[in-house]
Design a protein around this motif. Structure first.
Motif, PDB file in Angstrom:
ATOM      1  N   MET A 241      -4.524  11.184  -5.592  1.00 33.69           N
ATOM      2  CA  MET A 241      -4.931  12.294  -4.746  1.00 33.69           C
ATOM      3  C   MET A 241      -4.898  11.929  -3.266  1.00 33.69           C
ATOM      4  SD  MET A 241      -5.154  14.696  -6.783  1.00 33.69           S
ATOM      5  CE  MET A 241      -5.638  15.891  -5.545  1.00 33.69           C
ATOM      6  N   ALA A 242      -5.190  10.658  -2.942  1.00 36.93           N
ATOM      7  CA  ALA A 242      -5.089  10.216  -1.554  1.00 36.93           C
ATOM      8  C   ALA A 242      -3.642  10.283  -1.068  1.00 36.93           C
ATOM      9  CB  ALA A 242      -5.637   8.801  -1.403  1.00 36.93           C
ATOM     10  N   ILE A 243      -2.710  10.024  -1.976  1.00 33.31           N
ATOM     11  CA  ILE A 243      -1.288  10.148  -1.626  1.00 33.31           C
ATOM     12  C   ILE A 243      -0.934  11.616  -1.419  1.00 33.31           C
ATOM     13  CG2 ILE A 243       1.069   9.795  -2.473  1.00 33.31           C
ATOM     14  CD1 ILE A 243      -0.027   7.288  -3.948  1.00 33.31           C
ATOM     15  N   VAL A 244      -1.499  12.487  -2.241  1.00 34.63           N
ATOM     16  CA  VAL A 244      -1.264  13.925  -2.080  1.00 34.63           C
ATOM     17  C   VAL A 244      -1.740  14.391  -0.707  1.00 34.63           C
ATOM     18  CG1 VAL A 244      -1.962  16.218  -2.884  1.00 34.63           C
ATOM     19  CG2 VAL A 244      -1.321  14.455  -4.547  1.00 34.63           C
ATOM     20  N   VAL A 245      -2.897  13.906  -0.268  1.00 32.00           N
ATOM     21  CA  VAL A 245      -3.466  14.318   1.024  1.00 32.00           C
ATOM     22  C   VAL A 245      -2.536  13.983   2.188  1.00 32.00           C
ATOM     23  CG1 VAL A 245      -5.331  13.823   2.662  1.00 32.00           C
ATOM     24  CG2 VAL A 245      -5.862  14.273   0.267  1.00 32.00           C
ATOM     25  N   ILE A 246      -1.820  12.860   2.091  1.00 27.07           N
ATOM     26  CA  ILE A 246      -0.939  12.466   3.198  1.00 27.07           C
ATOM     27  C   ILE A 246       0.473  13.041   3.050  1.00 27.07           C
ATOM     28  CG2 ILE A 246      -2.244  10.374   3.623  1.00 27.07           C
ATOM     29  CD1 ILE A 246       0.057   8.791   2.302  1.00 27.07           C
ATOM     30  N   GLY A 247       0.650  13.939   2.084  1.00 29.05           N
ATOM     31  CA  GLY A 247       1.937  14.609   1.953  1.00 29.05           C
ATOM     32  C   GLY A 247       2.621  14.426   0.627  1.00 29.05           C
ATOM     33  N   GLY A 248       2.048  13.597  -0.248  1.00 34.19           N
ATOM     34  CA  GLY A 248       2.575  13.465  -1.602  1.00 34.19           C
ATOM     35  C   GLY A 248       3.665  12.434  -1.785  1.00 34.19           C
ATOM     36  N   CYS A 249       4.035  11.722  -0.724  1.00 37.92           N
ATOM     37  CA  CYS A 249       5.109  10.730  -0.829  1.00 37.92           C
ATOM     38  C   CYS A 249       4.523   9.332  -0.679  1.00 37.92           C
ATOM     39  CB  CYS A 249       6.170  10.977   0.237  1.00 37.92           C
ATOM     40  SG  CYS A 249       7.547   9.809   0.142  1.00 37.92           S
ATOM     41  N   VAL A 250       4.680   8.490  -1.694  1.00 34.76           N
ATOM     42  CA  VAL A 250       4.108   7.155  -1.663  1.00 34.76           C
ATOM     43  C   VAL A 250       4.739   6.311  -0.562  1.00 34.76           C
ATOM     44  CG1 VAL A 250       5.686   6.056  -3.302  1.00 34.76           C
ATOM     45  CG2 VAL A 250       3.302   5.280  -3.170  1.00 34.76           C
ATOM     46  N   ARG A 251       5.931   6.659  -0.136  1.00 37.37           N
ATOM     47  CA  ARG A 251       6.578   5.898   0.936  1.00 37.37           C
ATOM     48  C   ARG A 251       5.842   6.050   2.268  1.00 37.37           C
ATOM     49  NH1 ARG A 251      10.899   3.099   0.107  1.00 37.37           N
ATOM     50  NH2 ARG A 251      11.090   2.834   2.359  1.00 37.37           N
ATOM     51  N   ASP A 252       4.988   7.046   2.367  1.00 39.55           N
ATOM     52  CA  ASP A 252       4.230   7.254   3.602  1.00 39.55           C
ATOM     53  C   ASP A 252       2.918   6.476   3.640  1.00 39.55           C
ATOM     54  OD1 ASP A 252       6.137   8.983   4.665  1.00 39.55           O
ATOM     55  OD2 ASP A 252       5.229  10.735   3.702  1.00 39.55           O
ATOM     56  N   VAL A 253       2.626   5.746   2.570  1.00 38.89           N
ATOM     57  CA  VAL A 253       1.397   4.945   2.539  1.00 38.89           C
ATOM     58  C   VAL A 253       1.524   3.792   3.532  1.00 38.89           C
ATOM     59  CG1 VAL A 253      -0.076   3.451   1.149  1.00 38.89           C
ATOM     60  CG2 VAL A 253       0.864   5.548   0.155  1.00 38.89           C
ATOM     61  N   GLU A 254       0.483   3.605   4.333  1.00 39.31           N
ATOM     62  CA  GLU A 254       0.448   2.518   5.300  1.00 39.31           C
ATOM     63  C   GLU A 254      -0.473   1.397   4.813  1.00 39.31           C
ATOM     64  OE1 GLU A 254      -0.682   4.252   9.023  1.00 39.31           O
ATOM     65  OE2 GLU A 254       1.134   5.496   9.149  1.00 39.31           O
ATOM     66  N   THR A 255      -0.337   0.248   5.444  1.00 37.38           N
ATOM     67  CA  THR A 255      -1.142  -0.921   5.077  1.00 37.38           C
ATOM     68  C   THR A 255      -2.469  -0.903   5.833  1.00 37.38           C
ATOM     69  OG1 THR A 255       0.848  -2.216   4.626  1.00 37.38           O
ATOM     70  CG2 THR A 255      -1.174  -3.446   5.060  1.00 37.38           C
ATOM     71  N   MET A 256      -3.543  -1.202   5.120  1.00 35.83           N
ATOM     72  CA  MET A 256      -4.878  -1.208   5.746  1.00 35.83           C
ATOM     73  C   MET A 256      -4.968  -2.291   6.817  1.00 35.83           C
ATOM     74  SD  MET A 256      -7.455  -3.077   3.006  1.00 35.83           S
ATOM     75  CE  MET A 256      -6.733  -2.545   1.458  1.00 35.83           C
ATOM     76  N   ASN A 257      -5.994  -2.211   7.635  1.00 37.89           N
ATOM     77  CA  ASN A 257      -6.224  -3.203   8.677  1.00 37.89           C
ATOM     78  C   ASN A 257      -6.533  -4.574   8.075  1.00 37.89           C
ATOM     79  OD1 ASN A 257      -5.821  -1.214  10.581  1.00 37.89           O
ATOM     80  ND2 ASN A 257      -7.995  -0.948  11.052  1.00 37.89           N
ATOM     81  N   VAL A 258      -6.347  -5.588   8.891  1.00 41.36           N
ATOM     82  CA  VAL A 258      -6.537  -6.979   8.479  1.00 41.36           C
ATOM     83  C   VAL A 258      -7.614  -7.623   9.346  1.00 41.36           C
ATOM     84  CG1 VAL A 258      -5.427  -9.250   8.334  1.00 41.36           C
ATOM     85  CG2 VAL A 258      -4.170  -7.180   7.645  1.00 41.36           C
ATOM     86  N   TRP A 259      -8.503  -8.357   8.706  1.00 43.73           N
ATOM     87  CA  TRP A 259      -9.518  -9.130   9.429  1.00 43.73           C
ATOM     88  C   TRP A 259      -9.007 -10.550   9.611  1.00 43.73           C
ATOM     89  CZ3 TRP A 259     -12.786 -13.104   7.187  1.00 43.73           C
ATOM     90  CH2 TRP A 259     -13.792 -13.546   8.054  1.00 43.73           C
ATOM     91  N   SER A 260      -9.092 -11.042  10.846  1.00 48.26           N
ATOM     92  CA  SER A 260      -8.662 -12.403  11.175  1.00 48.26           C
ATOM     93  C   SER A 260      -9.809 -13.135  11.834  1.00 48.26           C
ATOM     94  CB  SER A 260      -7.446 -12.342  12.110  1.00 48.26           C
ATOM     95  OG  SER A 260      -7.166 -13.644  12.642  1.00 48.26           O
ATOM     96  N   ALA A 261     -10.015 -14.393  11.445  1.00 48.06           N
ATOM     97  CA  ALA A 261     -11.115 -15.157  12.020  1.00 48.06           C
ATOM     98  C   ALA A 261     -10.759 -16.637  12.099  1.00 48.06           C
ATOM     99  CB  ALA A 261     -12.386 -14.987  11.188  1.00 48.06           C
ATOM    100  N   THR A 262     -11.305 -17.301  13.098  1.00 44.46           N
ATOM    101  CA  THR A 262     -11.276 -18.759  13.166  1.00 44.46           C
ATOM    102  C   THR A 262     -12.716 -19.263  13.170  1.00 44.46           C
ATOM    103  OG1 THR A 262     -11.137 -18.714  15.588  1.00 44.46           O
ATOM    104  CG2 THR A 262      -9.073 -18.912  14.367  1.00 44.46           C
ATOM    105  N   MET A 263     -12.958 -20.370  12.474  1.00 33.90           N
ATOM    106  CA  MET A 263     -14.297 -20.917  12.330  1.00 33.90           C
ATOM    107  C   MET A 263     -14.259 -22.428  12.581  1.00 33.90           C
ATOM    108  SD  MET A 263     -15.332 -18.841   8.889  1.00 33.90           S
ATOM    109  CE  MET A 263     -14.954 -17.085   8.757  1.00 33.90           C
ATOM    110  N   GLN A 264     -15.326 -22.936  13.145  1.00 33.98           N
ATOM    111  CA  GLN A 264     -15.453 -24.367  13.407  1.00 33.98           C
ATOM    112  C   GLN A 264     -16.570 -24.935  12.546  1.00 33.98           C
ATOM    113  OE1 GLN A 264     -12.685 -24.518  16.741  1.00 33.98           O
ATOM    114  NE2 GLN A 264     -13.513 -26.101  15.463  1.00 33.98           N
ATOM    115  N   ARG A 265     -16.490 -26.209  12.285  1.00 33.48           N
ATOM    116  CA  ARG A 265     -17.586 -26.886  11.580  1.00 33.48           C
ATOM    117  C   ARG A 265     -18.813 -26.904  12.479  1.00 33.48           C
ATOM    118  NH1 ARG A 265     -15.865 -32.260   8.491  1.00 33.48           N
ATOM    119  NH2 ARG A 265     -17.661 -31.643   7.262  1.00 33.48           N
ATOM    120  N   GLY A 266     -19.971 -26.585  11.908  1.00 31.75           N
ATOM    121  CA  GLY A 266     -21.211 -26.560  12.681  1.00 31.75           C
ATOM    122  C   GLY A 266     -21.601 -27.930  13.170  1.00 31.75           C
ATOM    123  N   LYS A 267     -22.181 -27.959  14.345  1.00 32.66           N
ATOM    124  CA  LYS A 267     -22.621 -29.229  14.931  1.00 32.66           C
ATOM    125  C   LYS A 267     -24.058 -29.550  14.525  1.00 32.66           C
ATOM    126  CE  LYS A 267     -18.726 -29.575  17.131  1.00 32.66           C
ATOM    127  NZ  LYS A 267     -17.744 -30.558  16.691  1.00 32.66           N
TER     128      LYS A 267
END
Length: 299
Positions: free
Chosen positions: A273-299
């Motif tokens: 149904m989410a595909i139907v809402v955007i026009g019914g074509c699966v080729r129009d599906v986009e990729t969700m956002n991505v979370w990126s992080a860098t972490m250091q060892r605690g001192k």
């Protein structure tokens, strides 16, 4: 090439990618994030879950001639289509940057445990990278186990670099991707057959930060990244969730566990149904956002 001048087309060409294909966006996405991580030349990188190596080759370019990348993955070499992991890794090993890469077929925890047992100087890494690999883990407990096993094998100022889907739809067209990912991890929980699904454990940024902090890592930088417009991952997962193989899995689960089968049927319908809402074509599906992080060892 360094982390400051990584060339998407040069890297994609070494991978054997058609520069006019949608697969080029995979390298564009990876280059963009790895540039932001600012991994300096000479770094010793442990990449966990490299798969076919599309991030590995970017890391190899970033670390320079004095750097090295150990890429550890337990997946069978015949996994993947249309190119298998074995074929892809062999091609990258033969590339101009291949001497900077060591592909290791083992579970990350086993690999790190075996390093601890070696009667020789302890191998330490300056950077540990998980790039779209958390969702492949068999269960959430795999990640904290890896973090604990890392402690003896990273430098005191090591950086943990993570990129994973943010469970955040940056547009209406990305909603089917979010729903498809959730549906696939529920099907995985149903325990049907030997799984080789792309999505096995869905975890979000909040959970990842909690687990890393428990093991002494402190978030240095984090951001939400909007993937390239034509990056096809969202479409691939939505196609899978509404496809015949997924439906077959849902029916098998329903025979064994009617309530869970009912949940899966509803989730599959939500994707459709989410595909139907955007026009019914699966080729129009986009990729969700991505979370990126860098972490250091605690001192």
């Amino acid at each position: 090439m360094t982390a400051y001048d990584l060339d998407v087309d040069a890297i994609a060409s070494m991978y054997g990618c058609d520069l006019k294909s949608e697969y080029r966006t995979q390298f564009e996405h990876r280059v963009n994030i790895i540039k932001a991580w600012n991994i300096p030349p000479g770094s010793r990188v442990l990449e966990i879950g490299p798969g076919q190596g599309d991030c590995t080759i970017v890391l190899a370019a970033a670390v320079g001639e004095r750097g090295h990348v150990d890429a550890v993955d337990p997946a069978p070499l015949d996994y993947g289509s249309p190119v298998t992991l074995g074929e892809s890794q062999a091609r990258l090993s033969a590339s101009p940057l291949g001497h900077r890469i060591n592909f290791i077929r083992a579970s990350p925890s086993d690999y790190l445990s075996n390093l601890t047992k070696l009667d020789e100087p302890v191998l330490t890494y300056t950077h540990v990278v998980l790039f779209h690999s958390l969702w492949y883990f068999a269960s959430p407990s795999v990640f904290p186990t890896i973090l604990r096993n890392l402690q003896a094998h990273v430098t005191s100022d090591a950086t943990l670099c993570i990129a994973e889907y943010a469970l955040q739809a940056g547009s209406l067209n990305a909603v089917p991707h979010v729903l498809a990912a959730l549906a696939q991890t529920v099907l995985e929980a149903g325990g049907i057959g030997e799984s080789q699904r792309n999505v096995r454990t869905v975890v979000g940024p909040g959970w990842v930060k909690e687990e890393t902090q428990k093991e002494g890592w402190v978030v240095r930088d984090e951001m939400v990244v909007i993937p390239p417009k034509n990056m096809a991952d969202g479409r691939w997962e939505a196609e899978s969730a509404v496809g015949d193989e997924f439906q077959k899995g849902v029916e098998e689960v329903a025979e064994r566990d009617e309530p869970l089968g009912g949940v899966l049927k509803g989730m599959r319908e939500a994707v459709r149904m989410a595909i139907v809402v955007i026009g019914g074509c699966v080729r129009d599906v986009e990729t969700m956002n991505v979370w990126s992080a860098t972490m250091q060892r605690g001192k």
